[in-house]
Design an enzyme around this catalytic site. Structure first.
Site, PDB file in Angstrom:
ATOM      1  N   ASN A 154       0.264  -0.897   0.233  1.00 48.04           N
ATOM      2  CA  ASN A 154      -0.077   0.276   0.312  1.00 48.04           C
ATOM      3  C   ASN A 154       0.967   1.166  -0.486  1.00 48.04           C
ATOM      4  O   ASN A 154       1.578   1.632   1.063  1.00 48.04           O
ATOM      5  CB  ASN A 154      -0.820  -0.230   1.162  1.00 48.04           C
ATOM      6  CG  ASN A 154      -1.953   1.314   1.308  1.00 48.04           C
ATOM      7  OD1 ASN A 154      -1.696   2.205  -0.072  1.00 48.04           O
ATOM      8  ND2 ASN A 154      -2.306   1.664   2.337  1.00 48.04           N
ATOM      9  N   TRP A 155       1.181   2.068  -1.131  1.00 48.06           N
ATOM     10  CA  TRP A 155       1.983   3.322  -2.016  1.00 48.06           C
ATOM     11  C   TRP A 155       1.352   4.564  -0.853  1.00 48.06           C
ATOM     12  O   TRP A 155       2.018   5.560  -1.165  1.00 48.06           O
ATOM     13  CB  TRP A 155       2.637   3.253  -2.792  1.00 48.06           C
ATOM     14  CG  TRP A 155       3.161   1.407  -3.370  1.00 48.06           C
ATOM     15  CD1 TRP A 155       3.638   1.202  -2.550  1.00 48.06           C
ATOM     16  CD2 TRP A 155       3.746   1.797  -4.489  1.00 48.06           C
ATOM     17  NE1 TRP A 155       4.583   0.265  -3.246  1.00 48.06           N
ATOM     18  CE2 TRP A 155       4.838   0.355  -4.480  1.00 48.06           C
ATOM     19  CE3 TRP A 155       3.179   2.958  -5.544  1.00 48.06           C
ATOM     20  CZ2 TRP A 155       5.369   0.229  -5.861  1.00 48.06           C
ATOM     21  CZ3 TRP A 155       4.160   2.049  -6.819  1.00 48.06           C
ATOM     22  CH2 TRP A 155       5.180   0.911  -7.082  1.00 48.06           C
ATOM     23  N   HIS A 179      -9.766   1.638   5.027  1.00 49.33           N
ATOM     24  CA  HIS A 179      -8.165   1.711   5.795  1.00 49.33           C
ATOM     25  C   HIS A 179      -8.525   2.297   5.826  1.00 49.33           C
ATOM     26  O   HIS A 179      -9.239   3.407   6.615  1.00 49.33           O
ATOM     27  CB  HIS A 179      -6.955   1.944   4.487  1.00 49.33           C
ATOM     28  CG  HIS A 179      -6.063   2.131   5.493  1.00 49.33           C
ATOM     29  ND1 HIS A 179      -5.207   3.125   6.244  1.00 49.33           N
ATOM     30  CD2 HIS A 179      -4.929   0.812   5.567  1.00 49.33           C
ATOM     31  CE1 HIS A 179      -4.296   2.367   6.152  1.00 49.33           C
ATOM     32  NE2 HIS A 179      -3.993   1.322   6.128  1.00 49.33           N
ATOM     33  N   GLU A 206      -5.503  -4.950  10.605  1.00 54.91           N
ATOM     34  CA  GLU A 206      -4.369  -3.983  10.766  1.00 54.91           C
ATOM     35  C   GLU A 206      -4.688  -3.354  11.944  1.00 54.91           C
ATOM     36  O   GLU A 206      -5.616  -2.643  12.775  1.00 54.91           O
ATOM     37  CB  GLU A 206      -4.709  -2.450   9.342  1.00 54.91           C
ATOM     38  CG  GLU A 206      -3.975  -3.427   7.806  1.00 54.91           C
ATOM     39  CD  GLU A 206      -3.646  -2.604   7.159  1.00 54.91           C
ATOM     40  OE1 GLU A 206      -2.145  -2.773   6.676  1.00 54.91           O
ATOM     41  OE2 GLU A 206      -4.067  -1.271   7.494  1.00 54.91           O
ATOM     42  N   GLY A 216       2.056   2.087  10.895  1.00 57.33           N
ATOM     43  CA  GLY A 216       3.699   3.446  11.492  1.00 57.33           C
ATOM     44  C   GLY A 216       4.270   3.113  12.140  1.00 57.33           C
ATOM     45  O   GLY A 216       5.182   4.653  12.590  1.00 57.33           O
ATOM     46  N   GLY A 272       4.867   1.430   5.277  1.00 59.75           N
ATOM     47  CA  GLY A 272       6.288   1.843   4.867  1.00 59.75           C
ATOM     48  C   GLY A 272       7.631   1.286   4.426  1.00 59.75           C
ATOM     49  O   GLY A 272       8.345   1.692   3.402  1.00 59.75           O
TER      50      GLY A 272
END
Ligand code: 13P
Length: 242
Positions: free
Chosen positions: A6-7, A91, A160, A166, A222
């Protein structure tokens, strides 16, 4: 297995060229799929440019409406035209900044499935819920409210935990195992269901995560931006299934 990058709102055209260059020594294994999720304006280009690499390209969200006066939104029809196999929905960053509720996720996922696009539905508890030890109930209710009724195949759930995204902190491996078990039990009627883990996955922790037999891949933020790391994570997944 599915290794998904996931950019988010990172990377530009030239990065897709660089990404393709780093793929030259990658032996894709057909039991482990790789997918990347660039920003919308890059989707069409990425799909074309990576066509001969056997890598899937997907969208980071979509509208829950089919078409119409929804300025700035992107329809599942266009995502389908581009040839995306997957689309992420719900998300936590979309839930927080763009009001993607469970109801939205269910509606959008239903539309995606009607266009043969596989939704990657994100679920996960906040720090507060974790501290209150109500993660299991929370995940169950998210699953109930997000997963479209009457589906029996083609779904990915990404677990998640919000506090892990992060931060460099991941749950105990046992916690990941337990939550994945709950999701699998709740959705036992869905054929070829994949439950993937996301939140601070990196080169160091990935092999232990992939060793858990109910983890079917990862959704990586990341570390997917550092292409060498992303490829190393992919290779680790391949090693796991050999
Ligand atoms: P990080 O891997 O940067 O924690 O992000 C996880 C994520 O949000 C993937 O969707």
């Amino acid at each position: 297995m599915l290794i998904a990058g996931n950019w988010k709102m990172n990377l530009r055209y030239e990065d897709i060229i660089n990404f393709k260059e780093t793929l030259y020594d990658l032996n894709l294994d057909n039991r482990v799929e790789m997918a990347v999720f660039p920003q919308f304006p890059l989707l069409y280009y990425a799909k074309k440019y990576l066509l001969d690499c056997n890598i899937e390209v997907g969208a980071q969200t979509c509208s829950s409406e089919l078409k119409g006066a929804y300025t700035g939104d992107v329809s599942v029809e266009v995502i389908s035209d581009i040839g995306c196999k997957y689309c992420i929905v719900g998300h936590s960053e979309r839930r927080e900044f763009h009001n993607e509720t469970n109801g939205f996720v269910k509606k959008a996922s239903t539309l995606l499935l009607s266009k043969n696009i596989i939704p990657i539905i994100c679920v996960g508890e906040s720090k507060e819920i974790k501290i209150k030890k109500t993660t299991n109930q929370f995940i169950k209710s998210q699953i109930k409210e997000c997963v479209p009724d009457n589906i029996n195949s083609n779904l990915v759930i990404a677990y998640e935990p919000l506090w892990s995204i992060g931060t460099g902190i991941i749950p105990e491996y046992e916690e990941i195992f337990n939550v994945h078990n709950i999701i699998i039990k709740e959705l036992s009627h869905i054929e070829n269901l994949k439950v993937i883990y996301g939140g601070s996955v990196n080169m160091e922790n990935c092999s232990k995560i992939f060793k858990l037999n109910n983890v079917h891949g990862a959704l990586i933020g990341g570390s997917s931006l550092k292409f060498k790391d992303f490829l190393a994570i992919y290779k680790s997944a391949v090693k796991q299934i050999i």
